[in-house]
Design a protein around this motif. Sequence first.
Motif, PDB file in Angstrom:
ATOM      1  N   ALA A  14     -42.665  56.997  28.934  1.00 31.12           N
ATOM      2  CA  ALA A  14     -43.528  56.715  28.405  1.00 31.12           C
ATOM      3  C   ALA A  14     -43.568  56.923  26.927  1.00 31.12           C
ATOM      4  O   ALA A  14     -43.865  57.838  26.400  1.00 31.12           O
ATOM      5  CB  ALA A  14     -44.841  56.773  28.977  1.00 31.12           C
ATOM      6  N   VAL A  15     -43.107  55.826  26.211  1.00 34.90           N
ATOM      7  CA  VAL A  15     -42.803  56.013  24.650  1.00 34.90           C
ATOM      8  C   VAL A  15     -44.084  55.488  24.009  1.00 34.90           C
ATOM      9  O   VAL A  15     -44.245  54.239  24.274  1.00 34.90           O
ATOM     10  CB  VAL A  15     -41.601  55.487  24.077  1.00 34.90           C
ATOM     11  CG1 VAL A  15     -41.472  55.787  22.603  1.00 34.90           C
ATOM     12  CG2 VAL A  15     -40.426  56.006  24.998  1.00 34.90           C
ATOM     13  N   LEU A  16     -45.077  56.320  23.307  1.00 34.59           N
ATOM     14  CA  LEU A  16     -46.223  55.756  22.790  1.00 34.59           C
ATOM     15  C   LEU A  16     -45.961  55.667  21.178  1.00 34.59           C
ATOM     16  O   LEU A  16     -46.033  56.748  20.599  1.00 34.59           O
ATOM     17  CB  LEU A  16     -47.384  56.852  23.226  1.00 34.59           C
ATOM     18  CG  LEU A  16     -47.265  57.002  24.628  1.00 34.59           C
ATOM     19  CD1 LEU A  16     -48.565  58.060  24.966  1.00 34.59           C
ATOM     20  CD2 LEU A  16     -47.510  55.789  25.594  1.00 34.59           C
ATOM     21  N   LEU A  17     -46.198  54.462  20.964  1.00 31.75           N
ATOM     22  CA  LEU A  17     -45.862  54.254  19.345  1.00 31.75           C
ATOM     23  C   LEU A  17     -47.430  54.166  18.586  1.00 31.75           C
ATOM     24  O   LEU A  17     -48.055  53.199  19.101  1.00 31.75           O
ATOM     25  CB  LEU A  17     -45.196  52.869  19.131  1.00 31.75           C
ATOM     26  CG  LEU A  17     -43.700  53.192  19.876  1.00 31.75           C
ATOM     27  CD1 LEU A  17     -42.909  51.961  19.544  1.00 31.75           C
ATOM     28  CD2 LEU A  17     -42.995  54.249  19.290  1.00 31.75           C
TER      29      LEU A  17
ATOM     30  N   GLY B 176     -47.250  58.714  13.544  1.00 26.50           N
ATOM     31  CA  GLY B 176     -45.992  59.481  13.358  1.00 26.50           C
ATOM     32  C   GLY B 176     -45.268  60.249  14.631  1.00 26.50           C
ATOM     33  O   GLY B 176     -44.342  60.967  14.607  1.00 26.50           O
ATOM     34  N   TRP B 177     -45.905  60.101  15.686  1.00 22.15           N
ATOM     35  CA  TRP B 177     -45.313  60.703  16.874  1.00 22.15           C
ATOM     36  C   TRP B 177     -45.047  59.816  17.955  1.00 22.15           C
ATOM     37  O   TRP B 177     -45.632  58.820  18.179  1.00 22.15           O
ATOM     38  CB  TRP B 177     -46.304  61.664  17.650  1.00 22.15           C
ATOM     39  CG  TRP B 177     -46.348  62.774  16.730  1.00 22.15           C
ATOM     40  CD1 TRP B 177     -47.415  63.189  15.593  1.00 22.15           C
ATOM     41  CD2 TRP B 177     -45.722  64.092  16.593  1.00 22.15           C
ATOM     42  NE1 TRP B 177     -47.109  64.133  15.116  1.00 22.15           N
ATOM     43  CE2 TRP B 177     -46.381  64.747  15.865  1.00 22.15           C
ATOM     44  CE3 TRP B 177     -44.756  64.501  17.757  1.00 22.15           C
ATOM     45  CZ2 TRP B 177     -45.707  66.275  15.793  1.00 22.15           C
ATOM     46  CZ3 TRP B 177     -44.290  65.718  17.523  1.00 22.15           C
ATOM     47  CH2 TRP B 177     -44.701  66.697  16.565  1.00 22.15           C
ATOM     48  N   THR B 178     -43.951  59.933  18.633  1.00 25.15           N
ATOM     49  CA  THR B 178     -43.219  59.267  19.926  1.00 25.15           C
ATOM     50  C   THR B 178     -43.718  60.294  21.114  1.00 25.15           C
ATOM     51  O   THR B 178     -43.137  61.550  20.953  1.00 25.15           O
ATOM     52  CB  THR B 178     -42.016  58.879  19.997  1.00 25.15           C
ATOM     53  OG1 THR B 178     -41.776  58.040  18.774  1.00 25.15           O
ATOM     54  CG2 THR B 178     -41.442  58.443  21.058  1.00 25.15           C
ATOM     55  N   ILE B 179     -44.430  59.945  22.038  1.00 26.87           N
ATOM     56  CA  ILE B 179     -44.697  60.842  23.171  1.00 26.87           C
ATOM     57  C   ILE B 179     -43.903  60.380  24.469  1.00 26.87           C
ATOM     58  O   ILE B 179     -44.023  59.375  24.740  1.00 26.87           O
ATOM     59  CB  ILE B 179     -46.102  60.977  23.432  1.00 26.87           C
ATOM     60  CG1 ILE B 179     -46.977  61.433  22.208  1.00 26.87           C
ATOM     61  CG2 ILE B 179     -46.387  61.883  24.621  1.00 26.87           C
ATOM     62  CD1 ILE B 179     -48.453  61.577  22.375  1.00 26.87           C
ATOM     63  N   GLU B 180     -43.049  61.158  24.966  1.00 26.82           N
ATOM     64  CA  GLU B 180     -42.126  60.863  26.123  1.00 26.82           C
ATOM     65  C   GLU B 180     -42.645  61.589  27.390  1.00 26.82           C
ATOM     66  O   GLU B 180     -43.192  62.763  27.348  1.00 26.82           O
ATOM     67  CB  GLU B 180     -40.741  61.221  26.063  1.00 26.82           C
ATOM     68  CG  GLU B 180     -40.106  60.572  24.918  1.00 26.82           C
ATOM     69  CD  GLU B 180     -38.748  60.737  24.754  1.00 26.82           C
ATOM     70  OE1 GLU B 180     -37.881  59.868  23.969  1.00 26.82           O
ATOM     71  OE2 GLU B 180     -38.436  61.820  25.317  1.00 26.82           O
ATOM     72  N   VAL B 181     -42.983  60.849  28.634  1.00 27.05           N
ATOM     73  CA  VAL B 181     -43.685  61.402  29.687  1.00 27.05           C
ATOM     74  C   VAL B 181     -42.197  61.480  30.853  1.00 27.05           C
ATOM     75  O   VAL B 181     -41.776  60.393  30.987  1.00 27.05           O
ATOM     76  CB  VAL B 181     -44.645  60.747  30.529  1.00 27.05           C
ATOM     77  CG1 VAL B 181     -44.927  61.294  31.642  1.00 27.05           C
ATOM     78  CG2 VAL B 181     -45.765  60.723  29.182  1.00 27.05           C
ATOM     79  N   VAL B 182     -41.719  62.673  30.917  1.00 24.56           N
ATOM     80  CA  VAL B 182     -40.559  62.670  31.594  1.00 24.56           C
ATOM     81  C   VAL B 182     -40.726  63.591  33.131  1.00 24.56           C
ATOM     82  O   VAL B 182     -41.309  64.575  33.144  1.00 24.56           O
ATOM     83  CB  VAL B 182     -39.402  63.432  30.752  1.00 24.56           C
ATOM     84  CG1 VAL B 182     -38.089  63.748  31.635  1.00 24.56           C
ATOM     85  CG2 VAL B 182     -39.419  62.796  29.641  1.00 24.56           C
TER      86      VAL B 182
END
Length: 398
Positions: free
Chosen positions: A25-28, A83-89
């Motif tokens: 999940a890349v949150l822009l 300014g952040w990309t959050i990845e759910v892995v």
Amino acid sequence: MTVRRGAGRAAPAAAARWVALTATAVLLSSCGMVNALGDDDAGAQTATVGVLAPASGWQQTDGEAVLAAVRHAVEERAGDVGGWTIEVVAVDEGEKGETAAGAVTELVDGDAVAVVGGLTTPGVRAAQPILDDEDVLFVSPADVVPEHTLGADPAAPLRPYRSYFRTAAGDEPPAAALARYAVSGLGAEAVAVVDGGDPAEARAFAAAVGEAGGAVVASGADAAAVVAKAKTEGATAVFVAGDPEVATTADRQIRASRLEATLLGTTAFGGDLADDGATGDDGDGLRDGAVRAEPAQLDATAGVRSGRLAEDIGAPLGQYGAAAYDAGTAIGTVLARCLPPASSASSARRGCLGEMSQLDFAGATGEVAFDEYGDRSGGSVRFSVLRDGAWEVVGVDG
């Protein structure tokens, strides 16, 4: 949406399905939408939320539900972090937690800010010290083992890992928790059980005493007979199940026989049973020193949104999906606060921990807030002792 494998590796037979659900999940922040970042996108900081769950075996379906719930919740709460990309892995803890240590070690060496999961007890135990050493927030939607938040001694709770929290709320009977407290906390190796009208509660207490290493040396419905045998057998605790009147009767019998034993109860200590101030044996209520267990104040399955949550996240909830959604909501809320002022994921970690204890929101499993041990506020059995005619909380059970 990009795809990223977790630090743990799925078994070949399950890999395709697990990887498909590991879609990051890349949150822009610019649009609050889920998109994919290419290698040419520069300037955005990246923070990773790991979902630690078995990728194969009997808990694979639960792991998939946890992943879907966390991804959806983080997207809802942290979809606009400047300014952040959050990845759910997804990362594989193994069927028995055997790969958890390696999985979380790889995460903390990168840009991890939080981990949700730990569906196995060995997995939780392996991950706790690694994540705590690096100040990485760790939230389990499944774990209810008391020692994981309270330490080894229930009579003197001490939080072992300040980075560890849980949205799980245990559903163990208070009588069973009280039995463990009696054996481990009060050192009562020999106990007696008075059935005052609730045989199920009496059985739950007696079974838990045996599991904790103690022994029931006297039992029955006649308080006087049970207390007499308890004295002969050297019992140091007497549990009363059921009727409050039986509890007061047992209390008088204990004092009359000069048995040195702690009186214990759960439902039998409901209402105002404290002594009215009399110091003799004919007082109307319990005397100081009695110990009771009160049930958790949360319903582990009820919530303001659980009815439609499966539809929202696009997957069956399973056993832990609702609590995982609340864990993801907590993480997402925290990240929205602690990431903007940070220069890197690792530098944000301590700030994220500090924000976690301030949370209080309506979740899918009820109100979500955390106590000083990292447990759900109101979600633990509480132990109280009667002192000066009032009940005083002396411990909690996760």
